[in-house]
Write a protein that holds these residues in place. Sequence first.
Motif, PDB file in Angstrom:
ATOM      1  N   PRO A  16       0.840  -1.205   0.000  1.00 57.63           N
ATOM      2  CA  PRO A  16       0.000   0.000   0.000  1.00 57.63           C
ATOM      3  C   PRO A  16       0.874   1.254   0.000  1.00 57.63           C
ATOM      4  N   PRO A  17       0.687   2.172  -0.935  1.00 59.88           N
ATOM      5  CA  PRO A  17       1.550   3.358  -1.025  1.00 59.88           C
ATOM      6  C   PRO A  17       1.600   4.178   0.260  1.00 59.88           C
ATOM      7  N   ALA A  18       0.522   4.155   1.058  1.00 63.94           N
ATOM      8  CA  ALA A  18       0.501   4.963   2.279  1.00 63.94           C
ATOM      9  C   ALA A  18       1.102   4.245   3.486  1.00 63.94           C
ATOM     10  N   GLN A  19       1.475   2.989   3.342  1.00 64.28           N
ATOM     11  CA  GLN A  19       1.995   2.238   4.489  1.00 64.28           C
ATOM     12  C   GLN A  19       3.436   2.623   4.778  1.00 64.28           C
ATOM     13  N   PRO A  20       3.788   2.884   6.036  1.00 60.82           N
ATOM     14  CA  PRO A  20       5.171   3.271   6.360  1.00 60.82           C
ATOM     15  C   PRO A  20       6.160   2.175   6.015  1.00 60.82           C
ATOM     16  N   TRP A  21       7.352   2.590   5.635  1.00 58.43           N
ATOM     17  CA  TRP A  21       8.410   1.648   5.286  1.00 58.43           C
ATOM     18  C   TRP A  21       9.090   1.165   6.572  1.00 58.43           C
ATOM     19  N   PRO A  22       9.325  -0.143   6.710  1.00 56.82           N
ATOM     20  CA  PRO A  22       9.922  -0.642   7.951  1.00 56.82           C
ATOM     21  C   PRO A  22      11.398  -0.279   8.058  1.00 56.82           C
ATOM     22  N   GLN A  28      19.508  -6.313   4.684  1.00 57.14           N
ATOM     23  CA  GLN A  28      18.116  -6.742   4.776  1.00 57.14           C
ATOM     24  C   GLN A  28      17.294  -6.044   3.705  1.00 57.14           C
ATOM     25  N   ARG A  29      16.227  -6.675   3.272  1.00 50.71           N
ATOM     26  CA  ARG A  29      15.314  -6.078   2.298  1.00 50.71           C
ATOM     27  C   ARG A  29      13.924  -6.655   2.491  1.00 50.71           C
ATOM     28  N   VAL A  30      12.941  -6.075   1.801  1.00 53.34           N
ATOM     29  CA  VAL A  30      11.552  -6.502   1.903  1.00 53.34           C
ATOM     30  C   VAL A  30      11.121  -7.113   0.575  1.00 53.34           C
ATOM     31  N   ALA A  31      10.356  -8.172   0.650  1.00 55.74           N
ATOM     32  CA  ALA A  31       9.774  -8.792  -0.537  1.00 55.74           C
ATOM     33  C   ALA A  31       8.430  -9.382  -0.147  1.00 55.74           C
ATOM     34  N   ARG A  32       7.697  -9.868  -1.129  1.00 52.70           N
ATOM     35  CA  ARG A  32       6.378 -10.450  -0.869  1.00 52.70           C
ATOM     36  C   ARG A  32       6.379 -11.921  -1.256  1.00 52.70           C
ATOM     37  N   VAL A  33       5.717 -12.732  -0.442  1.00 54.78           N
ATOM     38  CA  VAL A  33       5.626 -14.161  -0.741  1.00 54.78           C
ATOM     39  C   VAL A  33       4.678 -14.357  -1.917  1.00 54.78           C
ATOM     40  N   ALA A  34       5.207 -14.909  -3.007  1.00 57.43           N
ATOM     41  CA  ALA A  34       4.412 -15.130  -4.213  1.00 57.43           C
ATOM     42  C   ALA A  34       3.928 -16.567  -4.327  1.00 57.43           C
ATOM     43  N   ALA A  35       4.651 -17.502  -3.723  1.00 60.08           N
ATOM     44  CA  ALA A  35       4.251 -18.912  -3.775  1.00 60.08           C
ATOM     45  C   ALA A  35       4.979 -19.656  -2.665  1.00 60.08           C
ATOM     46  N   GLN A  36       4.394 -20.779  -2.275  1.00 59.18           N
ATOM     47  CA  GLN A  36       4.998 -21.620  -1.248  1.00 59.18           C
ATOM     48  C   GLN A  36       5.028 -23.050  -1.749  1.00 59.18           C
ATOM     49  N   HIS A  37       6.197 -23.671  -1.643  1.00 56.49           N
ATOM     50  CA  HIS A  37       6.373 -25.055  -2.053  1.00 56.49           C
ATOM     51  C   HIS A  37       7.020 -25.827  -0.907  1.00 56.49           C
ATOM     52  N   ARG A  38       7.057 -27.116  -1.010  1.00 58.17           N
ATOM     53  CA  ARG A  38       7.690 -27.924   0.027  1.00 58.17           C
ATOM     54  C   ARG A  38       9.167 -27.582   0.178  1.00 58.17           C
ATOM     55  N   ALA A  39       9.789 -27.205  -0.926  1.00 60.94           N
ATOM     56  CA  ALA A  39      11.229 -26.927  -0.881  1.00 60.94           C
ATOM     57  C   ALA A  39      11.534 -25.502  -0.438  1.00 60.94           C
ATOM     58  N   GLU A  87      11.487 -12.306   9.213  1.00 56.53           N
ATOM     59  CA  GLU A  87      10.381 -11.649   9.918  1.00 56.53           C
ATOM     60  C   GLU A  87       9.199 -11.467   8.980  1.00 56.53           C
ATOM     61  N   ILE A  88       7.993 -11.673   9.518  1.00 58.80           N
ATOM     62  CA  ILE A  88       6.755 -11.386   8.790  1.00 58.80           C
ATOM     63  C   ILE A  88       6.279 -10.010   9.219  1.00 58.80           C
ATOM     64  N   LEU A  89       6.081  -9.110   8.266  1.00 60.90           N
ATOM     65  CA  LEU A  89       5.576  -7.783   8.601  1.00 60.90           C
ATOM     66  C   LEU A  89       4.093  -7.862   8.967  1.00 60.90           C
ATOM     67  N   PRO A  90       3.594  -6.930   9.792  1.00 57.71           N
ATOM     68  CA  PRO A  90       2.187  -6.994  10.229  1.00 57.71           C
ATOM     69  C   PRO A  90       1.227  -7.115   9.054  1.00 57.71           C
ATOM     70  N   ARG A  91       0.253  -8.004   9.211  1.00 59.87           N
ATOM     71  CA  ARG A  91      -0.738  -8.263   8.157  1.00 59.87           C
ATOM     72  C   ARG A  91      -1.929  -7.324   8.314  1.00 59.87           C
ATOM     73  N   ARG A  92      -2.460  -6.881   7.194  1.00 56.47           N
ATOM     74  CA  ARG A  92      -3.688  -6.092   7.251  1.00 56.47           C
ATOM     75  C   ARG A  92      -4.922  -6.979   7.093  1.00 56.47           C
ATOM     76  N   SER A  93      -4.736  -8.217   6.655  1.00 54.93           N
ATOM     77  CA  SER A  93      -5.834  -9.179   6.566  1.00 54.93           C
ATOM     78  C   SER A  93      -5.244 -10.573   6.454  1.00 54.93           C
ATOM     79  N   LEU A  94      -6.049 -11.574   6.815  1.00 58.59           N
ATOM     80  CA  LEU A  94      -5.633 -12.969   6.675  1.00 58.59           C
ATOM     81  C   LEU A  94      -6.877 -13.810   6.451  1.00 58.59           C
TER      82      LEU A  94
END
Length: 351
Positions: A16-22, A28-39, A87-94
């Motif tokens: 979200p453009p209005a969300q503060p940057w951690p 260190q850097r930030v990314a988003r989980v796009a997929a999850q596999h066993r590996a 670290e998982i950043l705070p979620r706005r929904s789940l």
Amino acid sequence: MHTFDPFAALVAVGWPPAQPWPALAAAQRVARVAAQHRAGYVLHDGRESFKAQPAPGFLRRSLTPEQRPVVGDFVILADGRPPHIIEILPRRSLLSRAAAGERYARQPIAANVDTVCVLMGLDGDFNPARIQRYLALIEGSGAQALILLSKADVHPGHAAQLAALRAALPADASALAINAKDATLGDQLASWLQPGATLALVGSSGAGKSTLTNTLLGHAAQATAAVRAHDSRGRHTTTHRALLPLPGGACLIDTPGMRELKLTGDEDLAQYADIEALAGQCRFSDCAHGNEPGCAVRDALDSGELNPARWRSYLKLSSEREQQEAALEAQLRRHADPRPSRVLGRRQRER
């Protein structure tokens, strides 16, 4: 020479453009989980996708599934080969459901979703009771619901189905009849596809989720298959949850078809607030809504004010919620979980 701006890049994958940057430490850097596999995991930083592993702390057996990274999460990475999620950043929904099986377990579906699109075919797949079940799961997630009735192009007499469905939906839920192959679909959904928005797509196999995804992407990224003639069900062409950036700046999380939708026990069933208000008007506080005198629910059913099918749906979901509440509380007691429970909080409010 253009300097890479990680903040601007992540907006392309739903930040979200209005969300503060951690605050980040070196390497260190930030990314988003796009997929999850066993590996491991596939992450996206807005510029490219890459593989990553969870830090050892996420592998502890005592953790519940929602305490681990899920598709849609924004995470902090420590650089390495491969990078590690620390670290998982705070979620706005789940968005979650109860996993299949006798043992209680909660299964996260997607995190940081703004809109959950429930796709249902206007053919043999059409089932209003299943939509009510989806809404019960969505209402406590922090996301809004959007009902998409697909295959409108081959079911031209769908107007009555759509009108009846809209009348039964809560005020904050929307419903549209669509053709998932229509090239103008992006324009029809423009209100929900703003830059930085994330939509999760759920529904039965064969409803057209992969077709809709390909239309919004503008190319065939997801496999599609024909449905069975006798029940309009399809095969699982989507095999895992995946986050896909869309050309307009929004993101779509496609999910496999769901054969079972179990409540978690944490639902408020707010879509049935009118029924619960009626029950509060009964003469007796312990009214079973059978043959008791002064039953406001029976009066509403007899007068036509309350739809019998909706009443049956409420009874079924509320009974299941009570069972799942008990299973959830038993699990919390077993694990001595110090986290506050929404179920306990609701019961305290009711007292």
